[in-house]
Design a protein around this motif. Structure first.
Motif, PDB file in Angstrom:
ATOM      1  N   GLY A 131       0.658  -1.026   0.135  1.00 40.14           N
ATOM      2  CA  GLY A 131      -0.085   0.010  -0.050  1.00 40.14           C
ATOM      3  C   GLY A 131       1.250   0.969   0.009  1.00 40.14           C
ATOM      4  N   ASP A 132       0.261   2.753   0.711  1.00 38.28           N
ATOM      5  CA  ASP A 132       0.897   3.205   0.725  1.00 38.28           C
ATOM      6  C   ASP A 132       2.327   3.319   1.232  1.00 38.28           C
ATOM      7  N   SER A 133       2.677   2.627   2.100  1.00 41.00           N
ATOM      8  CA  SER A 133       2.856   2.666   3.039  1.00 41.00           C
ATOM      9  C   SER A 133       4.273   2.152   3.018  1.00 41.00           C
ATOM     10  N   TRP A 171       6.210 -11.174  -2.189  1.00 40.65           N
ATOM     11  CA  TRP A 171       4.564 -12.121  -2.439  1.00 40.65           C
ATOM     12  C   TRP A 171       3.255 -11.189  -1.475  1.00 40.65           C
ATOM     13  N   GLY A 172       3.527  -9.713  -1.652  1.00 40.33           N
ATOM     14  CA  GLY A 172       3.063  -8.365  -0.927  1.00 40.33           C
ATOM     15  C   GLY A 172       1.556  -9.131  -0.960  1.00 40.33           C
ATOM     16  N   HIS A 173       1.785  -9.765   0.518  1.00 38.75           N
ATOM     17  CA  HIS A 173       0.025 -10.472   0.972  1.00 38.75           C
ATOM     18  C   HIS A 173       0.053  -9.184   1.608  1.00 38.75           C
ATOM     19  N   ILE A 174      -1.647  -8.769   1.456  1.00 41.41           N
ATOM     20  CA  ILE A 174      -1.393  -7.683   2.355  1.00 41.41           C
ATOM     21  C   ILE A 174      -2.071  -8.111   3.373  1.00 41.41           C
ATOM     22  N   GLY A 175      -2.155  -7.381   3.951  1.00 42.53           N
ATOM     23  CA  GLY A 175      -1.873  -8.136   6.164  1.00 42.53           C
ATOM     24  C   GLY A 175      -0.533  -8.758   7.000  1.00 42.53           C
ATOM     25  N   VAL A 219       0.539   0.317   8.582  1.00 41.21           N
ATOM     26  CA  VAL A 219      -0.458  -0.744   7.543  1.00 41.21           C
ATOM     27  C   VAL A 219      -1.274   0.315   7.218  1.00 41.21           C
ATOM     28  N   GLY A 220      -1.916   0.060   5.880  1.00 40.78           N
ATOM     29  CA  GLY A 220      -3.068   0.392   5.742  1.00 40.78           C
ATOM     30  C   GLY A 220      -4.785  -0.062   6.010  1.00 40.78           C
ATOM     31  N   ASP A 221      -5.687   0.582   5.467  1.00 40.89           N
ATOM     32  CA  ASP A 221      -7.350   0.292   6.480  1.00 40.89           C
ATOM     33  C   ASP A 221      -7.803  -1.002   6.163  1.00 40.89           C
ATOM     34  N   GLY A 222      -6.963  -1.173   4.735  1.00 40.85           N
ATOM     35  CA  GLY A 222      -7.450  -2.194   3.710  1.00 40.85           C
ATOM     36  C   GLY A 222      -6.016  -3.622   4.179  1.00 40.85           C
ATOM     37  N   SER A 223      -5.204  -3.296   4.724  1.00 39.17           N
ATOM     38  CA  SER A 223      -4.616  -4.394   5.038  1.00 39.17           C
ATOM     39  C   SER A 223      -4.700  -4.995   5.660  1.00 39.17           C
ATOM     40  N   PHE A 224      -4.718  -3.551   7.287  1.00 43.11           N
ATOM     41  CA  PHE A 224      -5.296  -4.305   8.676  1.00 43.11           C
ATOM     42  C   PHE A 224      -6.220  -5.225   9.101  1.00 43.11           C
ATOM     43  N   ASN A 261      -4.798   5.205   8.039  1.00 45.04           N
ATOM     44  CA  ASN A 261      -6.920   5.151   7.413  1.00 45.04           C
ATOM     45  C   ASN A 261      -7.409   6.016   6.080  1.00 45.04           C
ATOM     46  N   ASN A 262      -7.415   6.115   4.830  1.00 44.70           N
ATOM     47  CA  ASN A 262      -7.379   6.478   4.060  1.00 44.70           C
ATOM     48  C   ASN A 262      -8.478   6.411   3.832  1.00 44.70           C
ATOM     49  N   ARG A 263      -9.310   5.411   4.515  1.00 47.59           N
ATOM     50  CA  ARG A 263     -10.855   4.989   3.445  1.00 47.59           C
ATOM     51  C   ARG A 263     -10.972   4.421   2.506  1.00 47.59           C
ATOM     52  N   GLY A 264      -9.412   3.088   2.584  1.00 41.04           N
ATOM     53  CA  GLY A 264      -9.943   2.459   1.158  1.00 41.04           C
ATOM     54  C   GLY A 264      -8.516   1.568   0.406  1.00 41.04           C
ATOM     55  N   TYR A 265      -9.044   0.964  -0.280  1.00 43.54           N
ATOM     56  CA  TYR A 265      -7.683   0.319  -0.909  1.00 43.54           C
ATOM     57  C   TYR A 265      -7.028   1.346  -1.835  1.00 43.54           C
ATOM     58  N   THR A 266      -6.060   2.634  -1.604  1.00 48.20           N
ATOM     59  CA  THR A 266      -5.178   3.657  -2.529  1.00 48.20           C
ATOM     60  C   THR A 266      -4.121   2.891  -3.538  1.00 48.20           C
ATOM     61  N   ILE A 267      -3.486   1.831  -2.626  1.00 52.35           N
ATOM     62  CA  ILE A 267      -2.527   1.243  -3.753  1.00 52.35           C
ATOM     63  C   ILE A 267      -3.298   0.705  -5.694  1.00 52.35           C
ATOM     64  N   GLU A 268      -4.179   0.465  -5.252  1.00 55.74           N
ATOM     65  CA  GLU A 268      -5.255  -0.565  -6.245  1.00 55.74           C
ATOM     66  C   GLU A 268      -6.258   0.959  -6.488  1.00 55.74           C
ATOM     67  N   VAL A 269      -6.798   1.893  -6.085  1.00 54.16           N
ATOM     68  CA  VAL A 269      -6.781   2.886  -6.632  1.00 54.16           C
ATOM     69  C   VAL A 269      -6.153   3.710  -7.707  1.00 54.16           C
TER      70      VAL A 269
HETATM   71  O1  TPU Z   1      -2.595   3.265   1.444  1.00 60.23           O
HETATM   72  P1  TPU Z   1      -3.460   1.753   1.161  1.00 60.23           P
HETATM   73  O2  TPU Z   1      -4.843   2.236   1.383  1.00 60.23           O
HETATM   74  O3  TPU Z   1      -2.950   1.443  -0.239  1.00 60.23           O
HETATM   75  O4  TPU Z   1      -3.359   0.351   1.579  1.00 60.23           O
HETATM   76  P2  TPU Z   1      -4.750  -0.480   2.370  1.00 60.23           P
HETATM   77  O5  TPU Z   1      -5.557   0.577   2.872  1.00 60.23           O
HETATM   78  O6  TPU Z   1      -3.876  -1.553   3.322  1.00 60.23           O
HETATM   79  O7  TPU Z   1      -4.757  -1.137   1.054  1.00 60.23           O
HETATM   80  C1  TPU Z   1      -4.537  -1.996   0.294  1.00 60.23           C
HETATM   81  C2  TPU Z   1      -4.985  -2.497  -1.291  1.00 60.23           C
HETATM   82  C3  TPU Z   1      -4.176  -3.332  -1.834  1.00 60.23           C
HETATM   83  C4  TPU Z   1      -5.030  -4.838  -2.299  1.00 60.23           C
HETATM   84  C5  TPU Z   1      -7.150  -5.006  -2.011  1.00 60.23           C
HETATM   85  N1  TPU Z   1      -3.280  -3.815  -2.465  1.00 60.23           N
HETATM   86  N2  TPU Z   1      -3.389  -4.952  -2.602  1.00 60.23           N
HETATM   87  N3  TPU Z   1      -4.079  -5.296  -3.033  1.00 60.23           N
HETATM   88  C6  TPU Z   1      -4.492  -6.844  -3.257  1.00 60.23           C
HETATM   89  C7  TPU Z   1      -3.961  -7.805  -2.826  1.00 60.23           C
HETATM   90  C8  TPU Z   1      -5.127  -8.585  -2.326  1.00 60.23           C
HETATM   91  N4  TPU Z   1      -4.996  -9.884  -1.375  1.00 60.23           N
HETATM   92  C9  TPU Z   1      -4.269 -10.455  -0.798  1.00 60.23           C
HETATM   93  C10 TPU Z   1      -3.943 -11.117   0.282  1.00 60.23           C
HETATM   94  N5  TPU Z   1      -2.926  -9.428  -1.145  1.00 60.23           N
HETATM   95  C11 TPU Z   1      -3.057  -8.504  -2.224  1.00 60.23           C
HETATM   96  N6  TPU Z   1      -1.539  -7.819  -1.788  1.00 60.23           N
END
Ligand code: TPU
Ligand code: MG
Length: 568
Positions: free
Chosen positions: A392-394, A415-419, A441-446, A469-477
């Motif tokens: 994410g932006d982090s 690997w790039g697994h959010i969370g 960590v971003g809100d979506g990943s958390f 908390n930027n209210r969403g998946y900004t990197i995907e945006v």
């Molecule tokens: O800073 P920001 O808003 O980009 O971060 P946030 O809120 O953590 O959002 C992350 C969004 C994101 C997704 C949905 N980044 N990569 N993905 C695709 C993705 C989907 N599922 C997994 C397990 N890993 C991914 N990287």
């Protein structure tokens, strides 16, 4: 009966081997196929059982522990557990970490009796998990008879340690407590394989040839450097050459950022410190443990276009030559002895070196911004901090920070697994109680792995979570927008208090302004009884220039139309 006469079992054998390779914590989720095994592991006085909230988190916690400790173990039950744990195992493969995935499995009698068992596909096939594990580990073994356990366990662990990749060990529920012989010396499992002397010498000679006549050498460091245990040798080589040293994003921190030869993160258009200018000016590029993937090359726009010398963990490649079984520390150590000093790229870099940024300090009442968060996180970094940055932006915010001497940086870029950062930092911090672990960590990943904060509460691990908390998946945006990039908002600070229940000591704080963030960070710094989560609210459109730029290039790499099928 003396302790030595006590029945020694397959489970005891595994426990002893894990302890002997330096594992002190084993990450587990119980299930009826692994319960006896778990009893045996926890009976070993050198192992501490760490329960996790689910198997995805368990595998990611083990992934993080392996980053700190060098090896780790994750113990799960059949299928319902193991298939989730495959994700962290995949991460360990991609990130070059020896994670030992252990799964309980059905009673050995059931397959032959054509029984249909719970936690299985219900088709009488009990081999599929082992078959799947082969694809995501460097060695998978399924113990079918107790007599085979010592050989198979030793083999799997040895492969994992040598290859710096995960392995898989399957132990049937009725074999964990079965009698087993005692293990021989652990050196048979752990002994290092040295370089082939002839290959090492030839590679060294080839390096001299490659560098001879070159005027502008640059070293580019990649993430496999640390996995190969070659950081000290790289430093020696860099100082012997005196040239510029650039670092890939996933290798941030593997070459000291306060070193005069550090020229920044080479990441194409989003490089820091003008690293790209000096890398593109080079006429010789010594790549050490590098990984060129679509992310690190910014959608293939930043692939170095001169003939490279690439030293990997156990081999070296030159334009026109390849040398196998050349171990990275030995190769770099040898090179440090033989290279001549050439600081041309440093002289040039010193002319290019960007002036230090004068960061704007927000007033306490100013609404919080991404830049102000970074400025304040920068001030938190010291020689004993370890910073985890999440997808994410982090990533981009973290990469921009300057690491002081001793600070560690962890990123899971392949690997790039959010969370990932929540369980991985938990596992990491268990090994390093003396370090201060911070997570961006971003809100979506958390939201993917939030439950694991409850283990930080349970085990009283004082991790500081900076939740942006930027209210969403900004990197995907930035890569491709759609309705799917919006998420449900949570009251994150309240969630942490819910994890406390009656006996926890975590703090959940909210920062809407610069002053509130400074206060929250001060609270976190003094809080040792558990984690502190600081929810930092920022505007939805407040994201880094680097993320936007990188996102555009990755989007166009993703969108390349199919090429014509090859005829062969
Ligand atoms: O800073 P920001 O808003 O980009 O971060 P946030 O809120 O953590 O959002 C992350 C969004 C994101 C997704 C949905 N980044 N990569 N993905 C695709 C993705 C989907 N599922 C997994 C397990 N890993 C991914 N990287
Ligand atoms: Mg977000």
């Amino acid at each position: 009966m003396s302790a030595h006469d006590k029945k020694f079992t397959v489970g005891d054998y595994l426990a002893q081997r894990l302890a002997e390779i330096g594992i002190r914590h084993h990450f587990v989720v119980p299930g009826d196929y692994n319960l006896i095994l778990l009893d045996k592991l926890s009976a070993n006085p050198n192992l501490t059982e760490i329960g996790c909230a689910n198997e995805l988190n368990c595998s990611m916690a083990a992934e993080g522990y392996a980053r700190a400790n060098g090896a780790s173990v994750c113990v799960v039950t059949f299928s319902v557990g193991a298939l989730s744990a495959f994700n962290g195992t995949g991460s360990a493969y991609a990130e070059n970490l020896p994670l030992i995935l252990v799964s309980g499995s059905p009673n050995t009698n059931d397959a032959g009796q054509f029984h249909i068992l719970h936690h299985t596909l219900g088709n009488g096939d009990y081999t599929y998990q082992y078959e799947m594990a082969k694809k995501i580990t460097c060695c998978a073994v399924a113990v079918a008879r107790a007599e085979e356990a010592p050989r198979l366990i030793d083999r799997a662990i040895r492969h994992a340690l040598l290859a710096r990749k995960p392995c898989y060990i399957e132990i049937p529920t009725n074999l964990a407590g079965a009698s087993c012989v005692r293990p021989g010396p652990i050196s048979a499992v752990t002994d290092y394989v040295v370089s082939d002397p002839a290959a090492l010498e030839a590679a060294g000679n080839c390096a001299s040839e490659y560098l001879s006549g070159k005027l502008k050498p640059v070293i580019l460091v990649g993430p496999k450097l640390r996995r190969a245990g070659a950081e000290a040798e790289l430093l020696r080589l860099a100082e012997a050459m005196g040239c510029a040293v650039a670092v890939q994003p996933a290798a941030k921190g593997m070459f000291p950022e306060d070193h005069p030869q550090f020229v920044g993160i080479f990441w194409g258009q989003v490089s820091t410190g003008a690293a790209d200018t000096i890398v593109h000016w080079a006429d010789a590029l010594i790549c050490v443990g590098t990984v060129f993937n679509d992310y690190s090359t910014v959608g293939w726009t930043a692939v170095p276009d001169i003939p490279l010398m690439a030293a990997d963990m156990d081999h070296v490649t030159f334009p026109g030559a390849h040398f196998s079984r050349v171990r990275l520390p030995e190769f770099l150590g040898r090179l440090a002895e033989q290279v001549s000093f050439n600081d041309t790229t440093m002289v040039e870099y010193n002319r290019l070196r960007p002036d230090p940024l004068h960061l704007h300090v927000a007033a306490p009442e100013d609404a919080l911004t991404r830049k102000e968060i970074s400025r304040q996180v920068q001030e938190m970094l010291g020689p004993k901090t370890s910073l985890f940055v999440e997808t994410g932006d982090s990533w981009f915010n973290g990469i921009q920070l300057k690491l002081p001497q001793g600070a560690q940086f962890e990123i899971e870029m392949q690997w790039g697994h959010i969370g990932w950062s929540i369980p991985a930092s938990f596992g990491y911090a268990l090994h390093y109680p003396e370090r201060r672990t911070i997570v961006m960590v971003g809100d979506g990943s958390f939201q993917v792995t939030a439950q694991e904060v409850s283990q930080m509460v349970r085990f009283r691990i004082p991790i500081t979570i900076i939740l942006i908390n930027n209210r969403g998946y900004t990197i995907e945006v930035e890569i491709h927008d759609g309705s799917y990039n919006k998420i449900k908002n949570w009251d994150y600070a309240m969630l942490i208090r819910a994890f406390n229940s009656t006996d926890g000591d975590a703090k959940g704080l909210v920062a809407n302004t610069a002053g509130e963030l400074a206060e929250a960070i001060a609270v976190a710094a003094k809080h040792d009884g558990g984690p502190t989560l600081i929810e930092c609210t920022i505007d939805q459109d407040d994201c880094s220039r680097e993320l936007i730029t990188w996102g555009h290039y990755v989007a166009s790499a993703n969108a390349r139309p199919p090429r014509h099928q090859r005829e062969d």
